[in-house]
Design an enzyme around this catalytic site. Structure first.
Site, PDB file in Angstrom:
ATOM      1  N   ASN A 143     -12.203  -8.148  12.389  1.00 33.01           N
ATOM      2  CA  ASN A 143     -11.081  -8.831  11.746  1.00 33.01           C
ATOM      3  C   ASN A 143      -9.811  -7.999  11.836  1.00 33.01           C
ATOM      4  OD1 ASN A 143      -9.485 -10.390  10.015  1.00 33.01           O
ATOM      5  ND2 ASN A 143     -10.245  -9.335   8.192  1.00 33.01           N
ATOM      6  N   ARG A 183      -2.217   8.821   3.429  1.00 32.67           N
ATOM      7  CA  ARG A 183      -2.438   9.750   4.548  1.00 32.67           C
ATOM      8  C   ARG A 183      -1.175  10.087   5.331  1.00 32.67           C
ATOM      9  NH1 ARG A 183      -6.915   6.751   7.579  1.00 32.67           N
ATOM     10  NH2 ARG A 183      -6.465   8.248   9.215  1.00 32.67           N
ATOM     11  N   LYS A 197       4.934   3.953   3.398  1.00 35.00           N
ATOM     12  CA  LYS A 197       4.455   3.987   4.781  1.00 35.00           C
ATOM     13  C   LYS A 197       5.188   3.001   5.690  1.00 35.00           C
ATOM     14  CE  LYS A 197       0.258   2.307   5.902  1.00 35.00           C
ATOM     15  NZ  LYS A 197      -1.198   2.332   6.171  1.00 35.00           N
ATOM     16  N   GLY A 225       2.547  -5.015   7.075  1.00 36.83           N
ATOM     17  CA  GLY A 225       3.658  -4.092   7.322  1.00 36.83           C
ATOM     18  C   GLY A 225       3.259  -2.887   8.155  1.00 36.83           C
ATOM     19  N   GLY A 267       0.817  -1.224   0.000  1.00 38.07           N
ATOM     20  CA  GLY A 267       0.000   0.000   0.000  1.00 38.07           C
ATOM     21  C   GLY A 267       0.844   1.264   0.000  1.00 38.07           C
TER      22      GLY A 267
HETATM   23  C1  UD1 Z   1      -8.584  -5.113   5.877  1.00 37.09           C
HETATM   24  C2  UD1 Z   1      -9.579  -6.262   5.963  1.00 37.09           C
HETATM   25  C3  UD1 Z   1     -10.582  -5.961   7.068  1.00 37.09           C
HETATM   26  C4  UD1 Z   1      -9.866  -5.736   8.394  1.00 37.09           C
HETATM   27  C5  UD1 Z   1      -8.832  -4.634   8.236  1.00 37.09           C
HETATM   28  C6  UD1 Z   1      -7.978  -4.552   9.481  1.00 37.09           C
HETATM   29  C7  UD1 Z   1      -9.740  -7.145   3.700  1.00 37.09           C
HETATM   30  C8  UD1 Z   1     -10.569  -7.203   2.453  1.00 37.09           C
HETATM   31  N1  UD1 Z   1     -10.239  -6.398   4.703  1.00 37.09           N
HETATM   32  O1  UD1 Z   1      -9.323  -3.980   5.456  1.00 37.09           O
HETATM   33  O2  UD1 Z   1     -11.487  -7.040   7.214  1.00 37.09           O
HETATM   34  O3  UD1 Z   1     -10.792  -5.403   9.399  1.00 37.09           O
HETATM   35  O4  UD1 Z   1      -7.938  -4.911   7.130  1.00 37.09           O
HETATM   36  O5  UD1 Z   1      -7.116  -3.452   9.368  1.00 37.09           O
HETATM   37  O6  UD1 Z   1      -8.701  -7.768   3.752  1.00 37.09           O
HETATM   38  N2  UD1 Z   1      -2.509  -4.312   0.820  1.00 37.09           N
HETATM   39  C9  UD1 Z   1      -1.644  -4.723  -0.161  1.00 37.09           C
HETATM   40  N3  UD1 Z   1      -2.124  -4.892  -1.426  1.00 37.09           N
HETATM   41  C10 UD1 Z   1      -3.415  -4.690  -1.761  1.00 37.09           C
HETATM   42  C11 UD1 Z   1      -4.302  -4.274  -0.750  1.00 37.09           C
HETATM   43  C12 UD1 Z   1      -3.822  -4.093   0.540  1.00 37.09           C
HETATM   44  O7  UD1 Z   1      -0.461  -4.915   0.095  1.00 37.09           O
HETATM   45  O8  UD1 Z   1      -3.748  -4.880  -2.920  1.00 37.09           O
HETATM   46  C13 UD1 Z   1      -2.025  -4.098   2.176  1.00 37.09           C
HETATM   47  C14 UD1 Z   1      -2.146  -2.640   2.571  1.00 37.09           C
HETATM   48  O9  UD1 Z   1      -0.937  -1.948   2.300  1.00 37.09           O
HETATM   49  C15 UD1 Z   1      -2.432  -2.713   4.048  1.00 37.09           C
HETATM   50  C16 UD1 Z   1      -3.138  -4.053   4.222  1.00 37.09           C
HETATM   51  O10 UD1 Z   1      -2.842  -4.812   3.066  1.00 37.09           O
HETATM   52  O11 UD1 Z   1      -1.245  -2.775   4.790  1.00 37.09           O
HETATM   53  C17 UD1 Z   1      -4.614  -3.936   4.451  1.00 37.09           C
HETATM   54  O12 UD1 Z   1      -5.201  -3.312   3.337  1.00 37.09           O
HETATM   55  P1  UD1 Z   1      -6.311  -2.217   3.470  1.00 37.09           P
HETATM   56  O13 UD1 Z   1      -6.704  -1.793   2.123  1.00 37.09           O
HETATM   57  O14 UD1 Z   1      -5.893  -1.194   4.444  1.00 37.09           O
HETATM   58  O15 UD1 Z   1      -7.500  -3.107   4.068  1.00 37.09           O
HETATM   59  P2  UD1 Z   1      -8.685  -2.601   4.957  1.00 37.09           P
HETATM   60  O16 UD1 Z   1      -9.665  -1.937   4.093  1.00 37.09           O
HETATM   61  O17 UD1 Z   1      -8.168  -1.854   6.124  1.00 37.09           O
END
Ligand code: UD1
Ligand code: CA
Length: 451
Positions: free
Chosen positions: A169, A15, A22, A104, A11
């Site tokens: 979660n 922000r 990050k 991370g 990601g």
């Molecule tokens: C995710 C969970 C949610 C949980 C929350 C906890 C999913 C679909 N949802 O949501 O149930 O409550 O985390 O914080 O998993 N990332 C990647 N590649 C991607 C997408 C995300 O590396 O394609 C990484 C992001 O950098 C981040 C993490 O995965 O560190 C979580 O992704 P984010 O998009 O923040 O998920 P949430 O919407 O917070």
């Protein structure tokens, strides 16, 4: 059970308003990313796979610096957490065992919690880490039936009843690696966000007749970092815990709130740490040492009974043996000081080895840098380095040798010798008074001329 860590770190972290990815912003002197890897070390992982995207080169470099076993896989487009996990497929080839999904930007999961998850894995095919959220907000909700986890529903896709669930979660999931890869390969992006949700693997697993459960941890372990304010709060939370642990383990902190630890600082029992001390990465302080106020210490080993500071700076590659004394305004870098060495005042000791019981006088400097290269200084045992000695490296001073104060030592000094390397002193009887009289007369004349 063999374990592979898969750390999601692709990601952008918009922000943070930063040019740096990050997950590289530091907490306790270590990139955020390193915290999750370190917690995962409790499972003795065979493989560590970091899924990087934004700033992948820098993320990869930092991960490998922290743990040389880290493998980096690229997720070019961030299409969702299941898509991110799927990028680890190739890196997992030939591996059999469990995979653990970590994040991370979620640094505070504890080794104990991961161990509890591994324990739960013995009776469940999929184990998810959940927490009771004070404010469930936009977290995914864990839909339980007794101790069984039926599915996870993302906030955006949840109905009112599901949204009223407060068991959320964390994102951390453990399952057999091959099974996990099969499950993520079947996830689609038909949902409110148009993303491949890792969370969908639970319902898929259950439909396959597999079992799933959730274990619970304290919400503080699932803290995610999205902004500079959250980064600052995470740093404060880390330091609070580290101070409490140090006190609990038998270290005296005279003013706990002013002592700052790094992720990997190790302090022995009965060590006293005074006010305003900062530890960088790679420091071990043994039992019964005394770190005095306003000292800054990084990448160093300090043996029992040593005293450092006040106002000392101890830098990379320093090894202080037992009962060494480093006093005020002394900087030590990449140097080994043997038992009982004293460097009490205003010195720079760099790229050096000092033998036991040697005394280094005030103002002594190892001139280790010629503008291009660094050179070593070696001083033997029970030697006496006079105040304000310049040791122009490469140079060595033998056992029980002495240097006269103010000497500029450019040639090796043999054991037992006294090296004198400074201008000769010449005394002129009466000349001081004579000069004073002359100068005063001159001043008077000038005053008369200018009126
Ligand atoms: C995710 C969970 C949610 C949980 C929350 C906890 C999913 C679909 N949802 O949501 O149930 O409550 O985390 O914080 O998993 N990332 C990647 N590649 C991607 C997408 C995300 O590396 O394609 C990484 C992001 O950098 C981040 C993490 O995965 O560190 C979580 O992704 P984010 O998009 O923040 O998920 P949430 O919407 O917070
Ligand atoms: Ca998130």
């Amino acid at each position: 059970m063999a374990t592979a860590l898969i750390v999601l770190a692709a990601g952008k972290g918009t922000r943070m308003k930063s040019d740096m990815p990050k997950v590289l912003h530091p907490i306790a002197s270590a990139p955020m990313l390193a915290h999750a890897i370190r917690a995962g070390a409790a499972l003795d992982p065979e493989r560590i796979i970091v899924v990087a995207g934004h700033g992948a080169d820098a993320v990869g470099k930092a991960a490998m610096e922290f743990d040389p076993r880290a493998q980096i896989v690229l997720q070019e487009e961030q299409l969702g957490t299941a898509h991110a996990v799927a990028q680890a497929t190739t890196a997992l080839q030939g591996f059999s065992g469990d995979a653990v999904i970590l994040y991370g930007d979620t640094p505070f999961v504890t080794p104990d919690t991961l161990t509890r998850m591994a324990e739960a894995r013995k009776t469940s095919d999929v184990v998810v880490l959940g927490f009771e959220a004070a404010d469930p907000g936009r977290y995914g909700r864990l839909i339980m039936a007794g101790t069984a986890l039926e599915r996870i529903v993302e906030f955006k896709d949840a109905n009112d009843e599901e949204r009223s669930v407060t068991f959320c979660n964390s994102g951390i999931i453990m399952a057999d690696a091959a099974r996990l890869m099969d499950l993520v390969s079947r996830v689609t992006n038909e949902n409110a966000a148009g993303e491949y949700y890792l969370t969908d693997i639970v319902a898929l697993a259950r439909a396959d007749g597999l079992s799933a459960t959730a274990i619970s941890c304290d919400e503080s372990e699932t803290l995610g970092i999205n902004s500079r304010a959250e980064l600052a709060a995470a740093e404060a939370a880390f330091q609070d815990r580290a101070r409490a642990e140090a006190l609990e383990n038998g270290t005296t902190l005279l003013a706990p709130d002013t002592v700052f630890f790094a992720l990997d600082t190790v302090i022995g029992r009965d060590t006293v740490i005074e006010q305003n001390v900062v530890f960088g990465l790679g420091v071990t302080v043994e039992t019964g040492a005394h770190i005095r106020a306003f000292s800054h210490i990084e990448d160093a080993h300090i043996a029992r009974g040593s005293v450092v500071g006040p106002f000392a700076r101890v830098r990379g590659g320093t090894e202080l043996s037992e009962n060494v004394k480093i006093g005020n305004f002394v900087e030590v870098k990449n140097a080994q000081l043997e038992e009982g060495v004293k460097v009490n005042h205003l010195s720079y000791v760099g790229d050096a080895h000092i033998g036991q019981a040697t005394n280094v006088g005030a103002g002594t400097i190892t001139c280790n840098y010629d503008g291009v290269l660094k050179h070593r200084t070696t001083v033997g045992e029970r030697a006496f380095i006079g105040s304000n000695t310049m040791l122009v490296a490469p140079v060595s001073v033998g056992d029980e040798a002495m240097t006269a104060s103010g000497s500029v030592i450019t040639k090796d000094v043999e054991p037992g010798a006294l090296a004198l390397a400074r201008g000769q002193q010449v005394n002129k009887p009466g000349l001081a008074r004579k000069m004073m009289t002359l100068l005063k007369a001159k001043k008077k004349k000038r005053e008369q001329e200018t009126g």
